[in-house]
Enzyme design. Structure first.
Site, PDB file in Angstrom:
ATOM      1  N   GLY A  47      77.889  33.356  24.079  1.00  0.00           N
ATOM      2  CA  GLY A  47      76.486  33.031  23.837  1.00  0.00           C
ATOM      3  C   GLY A  47      75.791  32.545  25.094  1.00  0.00           C
ATOM      4  O   GLY A  47      74.748  33.064  25.486  1.00  0.00           O
ATOM      5  N   ALA A  48      76.380  31.560  25.744  1.00  0.00           N
ATOM      6  CA  ALA A  48      75.767  30.997  26.937  1.00  0.00           C
ATOM      7  C   ALA A  48      76.767  30.095  27.637  1.00  0.00           C
ATOM      8  O   ALA A  48      77.827  29.797  27.090  1.00  0.00           O
ATOM      9  CB  ALA A  48      74.527  30.189  26.569  1.00  0.00           C
TER      10      ALA A  48
ATOM     11  N   GLU B 129      73.852  23.920  25.372  1.00  0.00           N
ATOM     12  CA  GLU B 129      74.174  24.030  26.805  1.00  0.00           C
ATOM     13  C   GLU B 129      73.588  22.850  27.570  1.00  0.00           C
ATOM     14  O   GLU B 129      74.222  22.312  28.468  1.00  0.00           O
ATOM     15  CB  GLU B 129      73.674  25.357  27.393  1.00  0.00           C
ATOM     16  CG  GLU B 129      74.147  26.613  26.664  1.00  0.00           C
ATOM     17  CD  GLU B 129      75.630  26.663  26.384  1.00  0.00           C
ATOM     18  OE1 GLU B 129      76.417  26.089  27.164  1.00  0.00           O
ATOM     19  OE2 GLU B 129      76.014  27.277  25.366  1.00  0.00           O
TER      20      GLU B 129
HETATM   21  N1  PHE Z   1      81.326  26.875  27.334  1.00  0.00           N
HETATM   22  C1  PHE Z   1      80.425  27.790  26.692  1.00  0.00           C
HETATM   23  C2  PHE Z   1      79.724  27.014  25.603  1.00  0.00           C
HETATM   24  O1  PHE Z   1      80.291  26.546  24.692  1.00  0.00           O
HETATM   25  C3  PHE Z   1      81.064  28.965  26.065  1.00  0.00           C
HETATM   26  C4  PHE Z   1      81.709  29.927  26.997  1.00  0.00           C
HETATM   27  C5  PHE Z   1      83.081  29.924  27.163  1.00  0.00           C
HETATM   28  C6  PHE Z   1      80.964  30.838  27.680  1.00  0.00           C
HETATM   29  C7  PHE Z   1      83.699  30.816  27.991  1.00  0.00           C
HETATM   30  C8  PHE Z   1      81.565  31.739  28.500  1.00  0.00           C
HETATM   31  C9  PHE Z   1      82.942  31.733  28.650  1.00  0.00           C
HETATM   32  O2  PHE Z   1      78.620  26.741  25.621  1.00  0.00           O
HETATM   33 ZN    ZN Z   2      79.853  24.622  24.514  1.00  0.00          ZN
END
Ligand code: PHE
Ligand code: ZN
Length: 852
Positions: free
Chosen positions: A257-258, A294
């Site tokens: 998603g992001a 985010e």
């Molecule tokens: N850390 C991101 C989120 O939860 C998700 C994500 C994980 C995006 C791995 C790309 C790769 O917002």
């Molecule tokens: Zn996250």
């Protein structure tokens, strides 16, 4: 250098954690951009880590062509080892320098530095930075980053604040130490939608949403969502933004998603671009939630990060919990809670009750990308919700304040998190911790008794075994309970019972009559409640419960009970259910969004799961038929009410995505879905023709497809929207989602041959093949054609994009629930994928776990 022979997948264990032997004092990177030959020059200051005696100097690296490496200015020889390189280094602080070449244009895995529509962008979580340069690519190694980008792109961005720029270059400095997974770089001919924000202590922050030219008109909503998130986090958590600049970039090709990269969030364009004409109410709500998510990571994830990837739910569970609180505040708590419960039951319970079950904090993995799961995210958030319920709001705030104060700038563990709660409240978290370390969904059964004014509830918890965990110890379960009198008045408002044992009773004394209990209000724990009850009691709760979640839940239980009878015995739809539902949706005092949720039946895969739990082998076609029959009966029985309700739920004036209007449209949409089963699609066609926003248009189209009158509209929709990739995704998805069981595979297959289908774009791939897996009766159709089609496409995608391929293997996770013939065909499909030469570690791990 290529991977030293992609070695047999190696399992990594939490218990083996050791700190890295060196600290990184600073990182300086220079990028000379070129599609197939980008050069990355790194200058990294290392010093021996006093906290460890492990002097091995190992840097991760993957698909990197090393040109040279130097230590303190002298070129050195390095040793290639699996997954990276080793070198002999001084025992005092030293400067490491290296130059590598990488090829963004041919990077189809969308991990590391890659190109999307000619734009350079990065994705480093979890372990993508090692595809950019040699580095200790682990979250407990944190450093400040200086970045210089050389290229001809109009816009060249990285983390932190800009420090210098000129023709052909831009320089950035991020003063906040961060792990490499939060690194980001973007370069392309982008345009921005600007905004600004002043933090509560007076720091002016420049905000931007960067998009492809042509998408400028779809940024305003995201910008407002960002500002709301910044304000909310200050007000509710006291968290303030900490840079002069916050950038969001929309990218078309993205696996998730992001991503919360420090000061430079990168978004799947489907999760940020919004306009009334192209986005549905559901899109608007999701975009607002993801922007918040985010942004909230800036404190829960970035300022305080994870020590290792086993602790992923430390940042994800907490951040999902925070974004859910935000959405509740913005759009109403009851509907949000019901939505979250549906989502948890649909996705997380399927995971928790099958071969992929794992604790929110797993203790081993092969490929970490396979652990960005509903269990880590959604159950991780539920665990925090329980924690808050158990300690109370005030203590929760105190604990969070302590968490930020004590751990700012650190890479932490679940133990650190729970210690904060112990210290803030004086309560032991030893037992509660089991929620983090055990897998599986507890079954909470309850027996009631009433005798001479004393009402007693006796609970028992049992968790079925999960892979690698046979015995399950009892967990701490907050059970929110209220009591109602026979006339529907609430005699005992909600109280949170704390269950700590396998079996436990709670009593209420001096009652004048036997009460009706409302149990697990607000969905106070992610368990499966098994209650001795009957439809009369459910109907009573649907009419009278003061807790909106449980009122909805009573309706849902009624619908499941009638559907179960319809599926297994061919019984007609329950009159009691239809009458109580009818009364509930006519009650104008109730929120329209809530009434829309009441009209929404459980998904067919959830029904299959329910049957399986009850020891019945689900027959997908029978489930499908029962659902169709029930919907038709609903439409017929409420024939007088529905058109009135539809008319009363129309929204006047210009489109607004706010909850009040969206909830009315949700009710109108749910009603339209029923009306089109009896009016030949007349109302749906009118709505489609008159629509001035995507919610109305797509709702009309979907109802037309229900009425089997959608052919012309499907064509018209394509002609109207073929230029808009995000709307086109909806077009692909809707056709597969609405296909009849026997036509699903053929519909999906034809769409994969459409000129606008491309398997390298994850959104388009998911829209088509994800919808195939999501159409329960179509996916499991007797012919086996859908299984084969999905397998074909997973085989095609795996060499290009292992992450997206592996995630979609979950479509097969329930294979053992079905009859022997279906099991055989699904197993054969999975084995065919597994037999591919050079199958990715990601897909191999997923399929082996599902088959084991
Ligand atoms: N850390 C991101 C989120 O939860 C998700 C994500 C994980 C995006 C791995 C790309 C790769 O917002
Ligand atoms: Zn996250």
């Amino acid at each position: 250098m290529q991977d030293a022979a992609t070695a047999t997948p190696e399992t990594i264990f939490l218990k083996d954690y050791t700190p890295f032997g060196y600290k990184v004092d600073s990182v300086s990177l220079t990028f000379k951009l070129a599609p197939r030959a980008t050069r990355v020059i790194s200058k990294i200051v290392f010093s021996p880590n006093p906290e460890t005696t492990d002097a091995r100097f190992f840097l991760h690296g993957k698909q990197l062509d090393l040109k040279w490496a130097k230590i303190d200015g002298t070129e050195i020889a390095t040793r290639a080892v699996p997954g990276g390189l080793e070198a002999d280094v001084p025992t005092v602080p030293f400067l490491w320098e290296a130059e590598v070449e990488i090829s963004p244009e041919t990077n189809t895995a969308l991990e590391g530095l890659y190109q999307s529509n000619g734009m350079y962008c990065t994705q480093c979580e979890a372990e993508g930075f090692r595809k950019i340069t040699f580095y200790p690519d682990r979250p407990d190694v944190m450093s400040t980053f200086t970045v210089r980008i050389e290229g001809s792109e109009k816009v060249m961005l990285s983390n932190g604040n800009p420090t210098a720029s000129g023709t052909g270059f831009a320089e950035w400095y991020d003063p906040w130490p961060k792990p490499a997974y939060l690194f980001a770089l973007v370069a392309g001919d982008l345009v921005n939608h600007p905004g600004s924000f002043t933090t509560k202590s007076g720091r002016p922050v420049e905000l931007n949403i960067w998009v492809r030219p042509g998408d400028e008109g779809k940024c305003a909503f995201g910008m407002e969502a960002l500002k709301k998130s910044m304000t909310w986090d200050e007000e509710v958590y006291g968290c303030e933004y900490d840079l002069d600049l916050f950038n969001i970039v929309a990218v078309d090709d993205f696996n998730m998603g992001a991503m919360e990269n420090k000061g430079l969030n990168i978004f799947n364009s489907s999760c940020v671009l919004a306009s009334p004409e192209t986005s549905t109410d559901a899109n608007f709500e999701r975009i607002e939630a993801i922007i918040a998510h985010e942004y909230f990571h800036n404190w829960t994830g970035n300022r305080i990060t994870c020590r290792d990837w086993f602790q992923l739910c430390l940042k994800e569970g907490l951040t999902v919990f925070r974004d859910a609180q935000f959405t509740s505040d913005m759009r109403g708590a009851a509907v949000k809670r019901i939505n979250d419960a549906c989502d948890l039951r649909g996705r997380q319970y399927a995971e928790d009750n099958g071969p992929l079950a794992h604790p929110p904090r797993p203790d081993s993995f092969v490929e970490i990308n396979n652990f960005y799961t509903a269990t880590v995210y959604e159950k991780g958030a539920e665990v925090i919700g329980m924690l808050k319920r158990l300690v109370g709001d005030e203590a929760y705030t105190k604990a969070l304040d302590l968490y930020f104060e004590r751990h700012d700038g650190q890479a932490c563990t679940i133990e650190d998190w729970l210690n904060v709660f112990e210290d803030a409240t004086g309560r032991s978290m030893k037992r509660f911790k089991r929620w983090y370390t055990s897998a599986g969904t507890p079954r909470l059964s309850v027996k009631e008794s009433y005798n001479k004014g004393t009402f007693k509830l006796t609970f028992r918890q049992d968790t079925p075994p999960t892979p690698g965990q046979k015995q399950k110890k009892p967990r701490v379960i907050p059970i929110a309970v209220g009591l109602l009198a026979e006339d529907g008045t609430e005699t005992h408002p909600t109280q949170v019972l704390e269950m700590t044992k396998r079996q436990q009773s709670f009593k209420w004394e001096k009652l004048s009559a036997k009460p009706v209990a409302s149990i697990l209000r607000e969905f106070s724990a992610p368990v499966i409640l098994q209650r001795e009850t009957n439809d009369t009691e459910r109907a009573f709760l649907l009419a009278h419960d003061t807790d909106p979640f449980n009122r909805w839940e009573a309706g849902r239980e009624l619908s499941k009970s009638t559907l179960k009878a319809m599926i297994t015995t061919g019984a007609p739809a329950s009159a009691l259910y239809l009458d109580s539902l009818h009364a509930a949706i006519r009650d104008d005092a109730q929120d329209p969004g809530f009434r829309a949720m009441l009209l929404t039946l459980p998904g067919q895969s959830e029904l299959a799961q329910m049957l399986h739990d009850d020891g019945v082998t689900p027959d997908p076609q029978a489930i499908y038929d029962a659902v169709q029959t029930l919907k038709l009966t609903m439409a017929q029985q409420m024939q007088d009410t529905l058109p009135r309700l539809y008319a009363a739920s129309q929204v006047d004036g210009p489109y607004s995505p706010d909850a009040a209007d969206a909830n009315k449209r949700a009710l109108a949409g749910a009603v339209l879905g029923l009306i089109s089963r009896t009016d030949g699609g007349k109302t749906a066609q009118a709505q489609y023709d008159d629509a001035d926003n995507m919610t109305q248009q797509l709702g009309g189209l979907s109802a037309l497809l229900t009425a089997e009158k959608g052919e012309a509209a499907v064509q018209a929709f394509y002609t109207q929207w073929r230029h808009d990739r995000l709307v086109l995704d909806k077009w692909f998805m809707l056709q597969v989602a609405h296909a009849a069981p026997e036509a699903t595979a053929a519909t999906a297959e034809a769409l994969t041959r459409h000129a606008d289908f491309t398997h390298t774009n994850p959104n388009r791939f998911r829209a088509t093949l994800g919808a195939l897996a999501g159409n329960h009766a179509g996916f499991h159709h007797d012919s086996g054609a859908s299984y084969a089609l999905l397998a074909d496409w997973l085989i095609t995608l795996d060499p290009l994009n292992p992450q997206t391929t592996a995630r979609m293997c979950a479509a097969f996770q329930t294979w053992r629930h079905y009859d022997a013939k279906r099991q055989d065909v699904m197993r054969a499909a999975m084995e065919r994928i597994l037999a591919q030469k050079d199958l990715s570690r990601d897909t191999t791990e997923m399929l082996s776990r599902i088959l084991s």
